[in-house]
Motif scaffolding. Sequence first.
Motif, PDB file in Angstrom:
ATOM      1  N   PHE A  69       1.009  -1.239  -0.144  1.00 51.64           N
ATOM      2  CA  PHE A  69       0.058   0.047  -0.004  1.00 51.64           C
ATOM      3  C   PHE A  69       1.011   1.188  -0.010  1.00 51.64           C
ATOM      4  N   GLY A  70       1.896   1.051  -0.395  1.00 51.69           N
ATOM      5  CA  GLY A  70       2.967   2.527  -0.595  1.00 51.69           C
ATOM      6  C   GLY A  70       4.068   2.599   0.211  1.00 51.69           C
ATOM      7  N   ALA A  71       3.974   1.620   1.392  1.00 51.42           N
ATOM      8  CA  ALA A  71       4.976   1.869   2.361  1.00 51.42           C
ATOM      9  C   ALA A  71       6.407   1.749   1.808  1.00 51.42           C
ATOM     10  N   GLY A  72       6.771   0.877   0.979  1.00 53.44           N
ATOM     11  CA  GLY A  72       8.112   0.681   0.627  1.00 53.44           C
ATOM     12  C   GLY A  72       8.584   1.862  -0.351  1.00 53.44           C
ATOM     13  N   GLN A  73       7.841   2.538  -1.303  1.00 59.29           N
ATOM     14  CA  GLN A  73       8.147   3.535  -1.889  1.00 59.29           C
ATOM     15  C   GLN A  73       8.542   4.782  -0.995  1.00 59.29           C
ATOM     16  N   HIS A  74       7.602   4.745  -0.076  1.00 58.40           N
ATOM     17  CA  HIS A  74       7.667   5.923   1.099  1.00 58.40           C
ATOM     18  C   HIS A  74       8.758   5.797   1.714  1.00 58.40           C
ATOM     19  N   VAL A  75       9.149   4.814   2.149  1.00 60.29           N
ATOM     20  CA  VAL A  75      10.284   4.400   3.007  1.00 60.29           C
ATOM     21  C   VAL A  75      11.776   5.051   1.925  1.00 60.29           C
ATOM     22  N   VAL A  76      11.849   4.444   0.845  1.00 61.70           N
ATOM     23  CA  VAL A  76      12.996   4.783  -0.070  1.00 61.70           C
ATOM     24  C   VAL A  76      12.925   6.248  -0.461  1.00 61.70           C
ATOM     25  N   GLN A  77      11.905   6.592  -1.247  1.00 56.27           N
ATOM     26  CA  GLN A  77      11.720   7.985  -1.472  1.00 56.27           C
ATOM     27  C   GLN A  77      11.776   9.124  -0.746  1.00 56.27           C
ATOM     28  N   THR A  78      10.956   8.746   0.582  1.00 57.66           N
ATOM     29  CA  THR A  78      10.679  10.191   1.256  1.00 57.66           C
ATOM     30  C   THR A  78      11.544   9.942   2.670  1.00 57.66           C
ATOM     31  N   LEU A  79      11.643   8.797   3.279  1.00 55.15           N
ATOM     32  CA  LEU A  79      12.360   8.854   4.555  1.00 55.15           C
ATOM     33  C   LEU A  79      13.800   8.632   4.158  1.00 55.15           C
ATOM     34  N   PHE A  80      14.373   7.980   3.222  1.00 58.79           N
ATOM     35  CA  PHE A  80      15.663   7.878   2.802  1.00 58.79           C
ATOM     36  C   PHE A  80      16.266   8.698   1.658  1.00 58.79           C
ATOM     37  N   GLY A  81      15.029   9.597   1.171  1.00 57.03           N
ATOM     38  CA  GLY A  81      15.768  10.580   0.236  1.00 57.03           C
ATOM     39  C   GLY A  81      16.100   9.843  -1.118  1.00 57.03           C
ATOM     40  N   GLY A 130      -9.795  13.653   9.092  1.00 62.28           N
ATOM     41  CA  GLY A 130      -9.012  13.778  10.469  1.00 62.28           C
ATOM     42  C   GLY A 130      -7.964  12.600  10.535  1.00 62.28           C
ATOM     43  N   ILE A 131      -8.423  11.313  10.210  1.00 65.38           N
ATOM     44  CA  ILE A 131      -7.669   9.857  10.185  1.00 65.38           C
ATOM     45  C   ILE A 131      -6.616  10.181   9.321  1.00 65.38           C
ATOM     46  N   GLU A 132      -7.033  10.301   8.133  1.00 63.49           N
ATOM     47  CA  GLU A 132      -5.967  10.565   6.776  1.00 63.49           C
ATOM     48  C   GLU A 132      -4.912  11.734   7.493  1.00 63.49           C
ATOM     49  N   THR A 133      -5.119  12.820   7.814  1.00 63.47           N
ATOM     50  CA  THR A 133      -4.294  13.907   8.224  1.00 63.47           C
ATOM     51  C   THR A 133      -3.159  13.089   9.549  1.00 63.47           C
ATOM     52  N   GLU A 134      -3.547  12.503  10.396  1.00 65.15           N
ATOM     53  CA  GLU A 134      -3.090  12.045  11.504  1.00 65.15           C
ATOM     54  C   GLU A 134      -2.073  10.745  11.004  1.00 65.15           C
ATOM     55  N   LEU A 135      -2.599   9.987   9.988  1.00 70.93           N
ATOM     56  CA  LEU A 135      -1.741   8.958   9.498  1.00 70.93           C
ATOM     57  C   LEU A 135      -0.704   9.667   8.585  1.00 70.93           C
ATOM     58  N   THR A 136      -0.717  10.483   7.797  1.00 76.60           N
ATOM     59  CA  THR A 136       0.147  11.458   6.891  1.00 76.60           C
ATOM     60  C   THR A 136       0.978  11.780   7.825  1.00 76.60           C
ATOM     61  N   GLU A 137       0.735  12.604   8.938  1.00 73.22           N
ATOM     62  CA  GLU A 137       1.612  13.285   9.810  1.00 73.22           C
ATOM     63  C   GLU A 137       2.451  11.987  10.660  1.00 73.22           C
ATOM     64  N   MET A 138       2.060  10.835  10.899  1.00 74.73           N
ATOM     65  CA  MET A 138       2.607   9.613  11.636  1.00 74.73           C
ATOM     66  C   MET A 138       3.813   9.036  10.491  1.00 74.73           C
ATOM     67  N   ALA A 139       3.264   9.233   9.122  1.00 75.61           N
ATOM     68  CA  ALA A 139       4.439   8.380   8.207  1.00 75.61           C
ATOM     69  C   ALA A 139       5.460   9.254   8.165  1.00 75.61           C
ATOM     70  N   ALA A 140       5.396  10.401   8.802  1.00 77.52           N
ATOM     71  CA  ALA A 140       6.658  11.485   8.372  1.00 77.52           C
ATOM     72  C   ALA A 140       8.045  10.794   8.990  1.00 77.52           C
ATOM     73  N   SER A 141       7.958   9.724   9.864  1.00 74.62           N
ATOM     74  CA  SER A 141       9.104   9.144  10.328  1.00 74.62           C
ATOM     75  C   SER A 141       8.594   7.720  10.908  1.00 74.62           C
ATOM     76  N   ALA A 142       9.670   6.730  10.803  1.00 81.40           N
ATOM     77  CA  ALA A 142       9.249   5.473  11.469  1.00 81.40           C
ATOM     78  C   ALA A 142       8.842   5.316  12.670  1.00 81.40           C
ATOM     79  N   GLN A 143       9.596   6.367  13.640  1.00 83.84           N
ATOM     80  CA  GLN A 143       9.327   6.492  15.017  1.00 83.84           C
ATOM     81  C   GLN A 143       7.743   6.555  15.204  1.00 83.84           C
ATOM     82  N   THR A 144       7.280   7.708  14.655  1.00 88.36           N
ATOM     83  CA  THR A 144       5.891   8.078  14.785  1.00 88.36           C
ATOM     84  C   THR A 144       4.990   6.993  14.248  1.00 88.36           C
ATOM     85  N   ALA A 145       5.494   6.555  13.040  1.00 89.83           N
ATOM     86  CA  ALA A 145       4.532   5.489  12.611  1.00 89.83           C
ATOM     87  C   ALA A 145       4.415   4.134  13.323  1.00 89.83           C
ATOM     88  N   SER A 146       5.416   4.050  14.187  1.00 90.99           N
ATOM     89  CA  SER A 146       5.421   2.683  15.001  1.00 90.99           C
ATOM     90  C   SER A 146       4.802   2.836  16.452  1.00 90.99           C
TER      91      SER A 146
END
Length: 170
Positions: A69-81, A130-146
């Motif tokens: 559901f997009g987690a892989g490319q988010h990690v590579v492209q966003t979290l690891f630039g 509201g849920i989408e906003t919160e999840l999007t904010e959480m996805a900004a880092s692995a720490q908050t997403a976990s």
Amino acid sequence: MPGKLETRSDCSRCAALCCIAYPSDEMPGFSARKQAGEACPKLDACGLCSIYATRGRDGFGGCIQFECFGAGQHVVQTLFGGKDWRDDPALLRPMAESFLALRKCFDLLYLVDYARGLGPNGDERSVLDGIETELTEMAASAQTASDSARLRSVEARLRPVLARLHPAPA
């Protein structure tokens, strides 16, 4: 706030994280035996799938059905630039750990998108926003997403909306 996150995988923008992160015994439809954090033996020296064209026939039907559901490319492209463990092996472990941390968050984002497609009313759309906003904010880092307590709270708010929009058969 960041833009809308993708909720479909794009393997061309990932780094085979699903082929590394999970142990084979937790993934039905995978013939290779491996431990969590270990590369699938079917990845070639370049970190690409050596059986991609024949994976279903070779007993890897789970590879065909798997969706991050997009987690892989988010990690590579966003979290690891855009950096990739295949170019820098020291990134393998942190990328795989980030991928695992983000999976639940992206599963829930997918369900938000699914619920939107079911024709929610105004109140339900507001909850979904509201849920989408919160999840999007959480996805900004692995720490908050976990943050499992926070994810459970998000899921608890999403379940009743999904139940109203898509009731279980009697």
